[in-house]
Design a protein around this motif. Structure first.
Motif, PDB file in Angstrom:
ATOM      1  N   LEU A  33       0.841  -1.195   0.000  1.00 44.31           N
ATOM      2  CA  LEU A  33       0.000   0.000   0.000  1.00 44.31           C
ATOM      3  C   LEU A  33       0.878   1.248   0.000  1.00 44.31           C
ATOM      4  CD1 LEU A  33      -2.734   1.370   0.163  1.00 44.31           C
ATOM      5  CD2 LEU A  33      -2.751   0.964   2.624  1.00 44.31           C
ATOM      6  N   ARG A  34       0.659   2.132  -0.998  1.00 43.29           N
ATOM      7  CA  ARG A  34       1.513   3.305  -1.181  1.00 43.29           C
ATOM      8  C   ARG A  34       0.822   4.623  -0.809  1.00 43.29           C
ATOM      9  NH1 ARG A  34       5.525   3.598  -4.762  1.00 43.29           N
ATOM     10  NH2 ARG A  34       4.578   5.376  -5.834  1.00 43.29           N
ATOM     11  N   TYR A  35      -0.511   4.651  -0.843  1.00 42.51           N
ATOM     12  CA  TYR A  35      -1.217   5.929  -0.733  1.00 42.51           C
ATOM     13  C   TYR A  35      -2.384   5.745   0.235  1.00 42.51           C
ATOM     14  CZ  TYR A  35      -3.815  10.070  -2.546  1.00 42.51           C
ATOM     15  OH  TYR A  35      -4.500  11.256  -2.683  1.00 42.51           O
ATOM     16  N   VAL A  36      -2.367   6.496   1.362  1.00 43.41           N
ATOM     17  CA  VAL A  36      -3.364   6.336   2.422  1.00 43.41           C
ATOM     18  C   VAL A  36      -3.932   7.697   2.805  1.00 43.41           C
ATOM     19  CG1 VAL A  36      -3.784   5.582   4.791  1.00 43.41           C
ATOM     20  CG2 VAL A  36      -2.232   4.287   3.349  1.00 43.41           C
ATOM     21  N   ARG A  37      -5.255   7.725   3.036  1.00 40.73           N
ATOM     22  CA  ARG A  37      -5.880   8.892   3.660  1.00 40.73           C
ATOM     23  C   ARG A  37      -6.546   8.432   4.958  1.00 40.73           C
ATOM     24  NH1 ARG A  37     -10.707  12.619   1.149  1.00 40.73           N
ATOM     25  NH2 ARG A  37     -11.815  10.623   1.224  1.00 40.73           N
ATOM     26  N   CYS A  38      -6.153   9.045   6.066  1.00 41.07           N
ATOM     27  CA  CYS A  38      -6.730   8.738   7.376  1.00 41.07           C
ATOM     28  C   CYS A  38      -7.605   9.911   7.808  1.00 41.07           C
ATOM     29  CB  CYS A  38      -5.637   8.511   8.425  1.00 41.07           C
ATOM     30  SG  CYS A  38      -4.610   7.080   8.095  1.00 41.07           S
ATOM     31  N   ILE A  39      -8.850   9.617   8.133  1.00 42.60           N
ATOM     32  CA  ILE A  39      -9.806  10.648   8.504  1.00 42.60           C
ATOM     33  C   ILE A  39     -10.174  10.481   9.965  1.00 42.60           C
ATOM     34  CG2 ILE A  39     -12.066  11.645   8.005  1.00 42.60           C
ATOM     35  CD1 ILE A  39     -11.836  10.434   5.213  1.00 42.60           C
ATOM     36  N   GLY A  40     -10.048  11.548  10.735  1.00 43.03           N
ATOM     37  CA  GLY A  40     -10.424  11.490  12.139  1.00 43.03           C
ATOM     38  C   GLY A  40      -9.218  11.430  13.055  1.00 43.03           C
ATOM     39  N   ASN A  41      -9.488  11.272  14.339  1.00 41.13           N
ATOM     40  CA  ASN A  41      -8.449  11.326  15.359  1.00 41.13           C
ATOM     41  C   ASN A  41      -7.663  10.021  15.412  1.00 41.13           C
ATOM     42  OD1 ASN A  41      -9.178  13.917  16.060  1.00 41.13           O
ATOM     43  ND2 ASN A  41     -10.582  13.254  17.659  1.00 41.13           N
ATOM     44  N   ILE A  42      -6.433  10.077  14.962  1.00 37.74           N
ATOM     45  CA  ILE A  42      -5.515   8.938  14.996  1.00 37.74           C
ATOM     46  C   ILE A  42      -4.267   9.370  15.750  1.00 37.74           C
ATOM     47  CG2 ILE A  42      -4.149   7.308  13.649  1.00 37.74           C
ATOM     48  CD1 ILE A  42      -7.156   6.973  13.312  1.00 37.74           C
TER      49      ILE A  42
END
Length: 954
Positions: free
Chosen positions: A775-784
């Motif tokens: 996996l090369r491209y990630v979008r994380c949404i919210g509190n991490i």
């Protein structure tokens, strides 16, 4: 011992916070009498703890105690001198910590001079004052009443400039504006009363379910994009984040999936009535339009009738259309599927006319998936999303919320609360061990049923849908009143069931969800034939069912409906069987609204009746015999019925249904996949492998919906299929697996995602994301937080962090050998994010995030894209970046570009609006300019002529 910085902050906050907030409370809500709310606003303890935990220590801890005390006293006196806030300045002062600090500084110059602070004490004063301002503004913003008023004020300030002179000159327009504003406040109160809070099935035992706070009891839903798109959203997007990107959405979800509750939650977000309220919703005016309540589709000015009918006559003329025109309307249309088939085309024309007339408004429409095609509103630029079933974590969160609400019920003893805690733990453990029950809990409605029955049956649960509903009806009609020692009705449980069945069947036959109370009483009277208690007054019987049964409710305009459509369908199915109307059942089986009735009728029927219905479904009815797609639909329906039929006579009927289903395998659509999965685990062995490349995504969906060890083993066969829909279904299956880490290791680790973006939310999955090796491209949404799992990803090239309010430490990303590009969007924790760990990346994007720009100084960044509050007034806040080659400035014009000469290495520049030639000549290496939204094509052409060596594009 607490460090002096924290101690000083605590001292100042405890002294001034009460006065600041109570004063503001009075400004925003004149005449408010809510003492409980005032107390909530003035408790500094939790806030101080949170702020103190993040305060910097270091050089300030060496300040002498007497100098420290002098600074603390000066801060306290400065804030006191800036109070009270006048009504006309309160909203502007509390916009940002910086605006509050500027207000305090402007009114405390004399106090600072008199204090005679040393250099060190001045440093303490500056740091302490800024922290207090941050803490106070963030606390005030967290209060829904203030946040909504402030958001509306910001909106109005932004929209007011162009026509301010004309409005001031027109006193009639001023009066109209004031009337609109006053009515908006009245309307907001009505909507909050009508839609605020949610009901949790089974928590309250009595006449009317008690509403529970969205903040404490709502389990946030997740969605995935519908259809063949390039977005990998199968792991689940937060629904609010998905809607923030799309102003027109069609939300599809099955029975009990939470569609209506979601729209209510969205309305409360717009009003600022939830802690989760985001900037993208605040200040919008919600209009909740439940289609089932309208005999004719409403015109815009009628939108308020469902939630604010009592003040409808107070509404200024044109008030709704004014909100639609200015783009502040949030139109929430609920239940397209609850219209009869013939009216859905009418509803689509109505929506098309509405969107065409008011394109700037925002729209969210809900429906069941089978009711309309997934591209039903595609040509109107509606994005279609599926509400995903509750994930394992979603089910656990729901169980926790349900039991928390149960423990909060008034009058419970301590022992009862302890027992409920044990119930919660036992139910979570049971669901983890029993996949069949876990599948039943896929929707909020069924999860609530399981919670109520698990409590009532001393922690034992039924195993299938029919048993689940039977137990629920026994609980609602008899058990709760018995347990509480209430007088039982004069008619028995059986008589109550018969009345409810016959009433439900009348609704289904007439394709109705609600009827006027007078008509409901009339039908109840007709339903009393054969009852021992036939002489009971029908109106009394209806009142009893409304008050005690928990299955019917009275809605506005004196109409009666079932609390949920699934109860109506279950009871109608029982009446179909009892009345011997199996012919009518088959004749109408092709209609979407009869699907659940058919399935539950087979569950109720005797073995020979089951065989008869199944054979007739295979043969088709009059409407489908010449329609091959219609016949396939009935075959799939027969297959779905098998899972509800343990005994069929003759048994050969089961084999014939299975054989007919084999002709429909592999599934050719997601609707077929969902229908196949309802047949149960025997389908697993009939499904093909990845060689069926055209249907691979549908096969994976079927396997994931079925679940179980065999299904997960089959899913692993598809990891090498390089198709976006298949990969998205593999991610979607990750939500449903009982072991997220095992699935990540054994399945997703082998998937080649290419350059596709994967959207992931929730620590329960992100903690295992390092196993996704390709996996090369990630979008994380919210509190991490923390970011260690992301930093450990072996191939991560591009990372986007959105709406993260807890993350401040980027150092885990600094150790990544593969990361080249980082995006921070609306990441606003308390304090500023240190960018030093990522200053040597190739590319950095900063949008509306709270960052320390100075920490980039000397970094090796090659591309920077920015829209930051620190650069609102110009580029002076940007540090030296000796390797910078590309600079993208996303601030809107007019925007000063003075200072570009500090980055002589820049070869590519992106701006909004046509820049001045003089500013650009400060970049000797510039060879490419991108101008977004140029104000004038003539000015753009002139710029091209004066910069012949630069390629200028838009």
């Amino acid at each position: 011992m607490a460090d002096p910085f924290s101690a000083g902050l605590l001292m100042v906050l405890e002294t001034v916070l009460e006065r600041v907030l109570l004063g503001l409370f009075e400004v925003v809500h004149k005449g408010a009498k809510d003492k409980k709310r005032q107390r909530e606003l003035t408790r500094p303890g939790p806030l101080v703890e949170r702020v103190s935990a993040e305060l910097a220590r270091g050089e300030l801890s060496t300040v002498e105690e007497h100098e420290w005390q002098a600074a603390v006293d000066a801060v306290r006196e400065s804030i006191e001198a800036s109070l009270p806030l006048r009504p006309d300045e309160a909203l502007k002062v509390m916009l940002t910590p910086e605006s509050l600090r500027a207000h305090v500084m402007a009114r405390s110059e004399r106090i600072r001079r008199a204090a005679g602070l040393s250099e060190q004490a001045t440093a303490v004063y500056d740091a302490l004052l800024l922290r207090v301002c941050v803490a106070v503004v963030e606390l005030v913003w967290s209060q829904p009443e203030y946040a909504r008023r402030l958001a509306v004020e910001v909106f109005r300030m932004g929209r007011a400039t162009a026509d301010a002179v004309a409005r001031l000159a027109d006193q009639q327009q001023l009066a109209r504006t004031a009337a609109h504003r006053d009515f908006e406040d009245r309307y907001a109160d009505q909507v909050a009363h009508a839609l605020g809070g949610l009901e949790l099935f089974g928590v309250t035992r009595g006449r009317a379910p008690r509403r529970h706070s969205f903040d404490s009891s709502y389990v946030s839903l997740a969605v995935a994009r519908v259809g063949d798109t390039d977005e990998l959203t199968g792991a689940g997007l937060p629904v609010a984040a998905a809607l923030a990107d799309a102003h027109r959405v069609l939300i599809r979800g099955g029975a009990g999936a939470g569609k209506t509750t979601f729209l209510r939650w969205l309305a409360m977000n717009a009003l600022g009535q939830t802690r989760a309220s985001g900037d993208e919703w605040l200040g919008l005016v919600p209009f909740f339009v439940p289609l089932r309540q309208y005999t004719t589709l409403p015109k815009p000015e009628e939108f308020i009738s469902a939630t604010a009918s009592m003040i409808e006559e107070e509404k200024p003329p044109g008030w709704v259309t004014a909100r639609l025109k200015e783009g502040r309307a949030l139109v929430l249309v609920d239940g397209v599927d609850e219209l009869v088939w013939e009216r859905r085309a009418e509803a689509r024309r109505w929506l098309e006319e509405l969107v065409t007339a008011y394109p700037g408004a925002r729209y969210a429409i809900t429906t069941r998936p089978a009711a309309v095609p997934e591209d039903w509103l595609e040509d109107l630029d509606f994005a279609a999303f599926d509400l995903l079933p509750l994930s394992d974590k979603g089910v656990r969160d729901f169980v926790e919320a349900w039991h928390t609400a149960a423990r909060d019920e008034p009058g419970l003893s301590r022992d009862a609360r302890v027992w409920l805690t044990d119930c919660e733990a036992r139910l979570v453990a049971t669901l983890a061990k029993r996949p069949d029950l876990r599948r039943l809990a896929s929707s909020p409605l069924l999860a609530g049923l399981l919670c109520a029955l698990h409590q009532d049956r001393n922690m034992h649960l039924p195993r299938d849908r029919r048993s689940l509903y039977e137990a629920a009806l026994d609980l609602l009609l008899v058990r709760w009143d018995e347990d509480r020692g209430l007088a039982l009705p004069s008619f028995s449980k059986e008589e109550q069931l018969v009345l409810l069945q016959r009433f439900a069947y009348s609704l289904v036959r007439n394709r109705e969800l609600t009827v006027p109370r007078e008509e409901a009483v009339h039908r109840l009277g007709n339903a009393m034939r054969g009852l021992r208690s036939h002489d009971i007054d029908p109106d009394d019987a209806m009142q009893r069912l409304l008050e005690r049964a928990g299955l019917l409710r009275e809605v506005p305009s004196e109409r009666v409906q079932f609390v949920h459509r699934t109860f109506r369908d279950y009871l109608a199915a029982k009446e179909v069987v009892d009345a011997g109307d199996l012919n009518l059942l088959v004749d109408r089986a092709h209609l979407d609204e009869w699907h659940d009735v058919v399935v539950m009728a087979v569950a109720h029927a005797r073995p020979r009746e089951r065989a008869r219905v199944l054979m007739e479904l295979l043969a088709g009815n009059d409407d489908t015999r010449k329609d091959e797609r219609g016949r396939d639909k009935l075959r799939l329906l027969a297959l779905a019925c098998l899972d509800q039929a343990d005994v069929i006579e003759p048994e050969t009927a089961r084999a014939q249904v299975t054989a007919a289903a084999a002709s429909l395998i592999p599934p050719t659509s997601f609707a077929h996949a969902d229908a196949l999965a309802e047949a149960g685990s025997f389908v697993v062995d009939l499904l093909p492998g990845p060689e069926a490349s055209g249907e691979a995504a549908y096969v994976v969906r079927t396997l994931a919906n079925i679940g179980g060890e065999g299904a997960w083993e089959r899913i692993a066969e598809f990891v090498a299929v390089d198709h976006v829909m298949v990969i998205d279904e593999l991610l979607r299956a990750w939500r449903n697996t009982p072991d997220a880490e095992k699935y990540a290791r054994s399945v997703l680790s082998k998937v080649d995602f290419g350059d596709r973006r994967v959207d992931v939310r929730g620590w329960h999955r992100i903690q295992f994301i390092m196993h996704l090796e390709k996996l090369r491209y990630v979008r994380c949404i919210g509190n991490i937080n923390p970011l260690d799992p992301l930093g450990a990803m072996p191939s991560l090239h591009r990372l986007e962090l959105w709406q993260n309010e807890v993350m401040r430490d980027l150092s885990p990303l600094g150790i990544s050998r593969s990361l080249k590009e980082l995006h921070l969007s609306r990441c606003r924790p308390l304090g500023r994010i240190d960018l030093a760990p990522v200053k040597d990346l190739d590319e950095l994007h900063l949008h509306f995030s709270r960052v320390d720009l100075e920490s980039l100084d000397g970094g090796a960044l090659r591309r920077l894209q920015i829209r930051d509050s620190g650069t609102d007034e110009g580029l002076a806040a940007l540090p030296d970046l000796p390797a910078l080659r590309e600079l993208a400035i996303d601030h809107r014009p007019p925007y000063p570009l003075a200072g570009l000469e500090r980055w002589p290495t820049v070869t590519a520049l992106e701006v909004f609006g046509v820049p001045a030639v003089g500013d650009l000549r400060a970049l000797p290496a510039l060879d490419r300019l991108v101008v977004h939204q140029p104000e004038s094509l003539a000015r753009l052409e002139e710029l091209r002529e004066r910069l012949p060596g630069v390629t200028v594009t838009t």
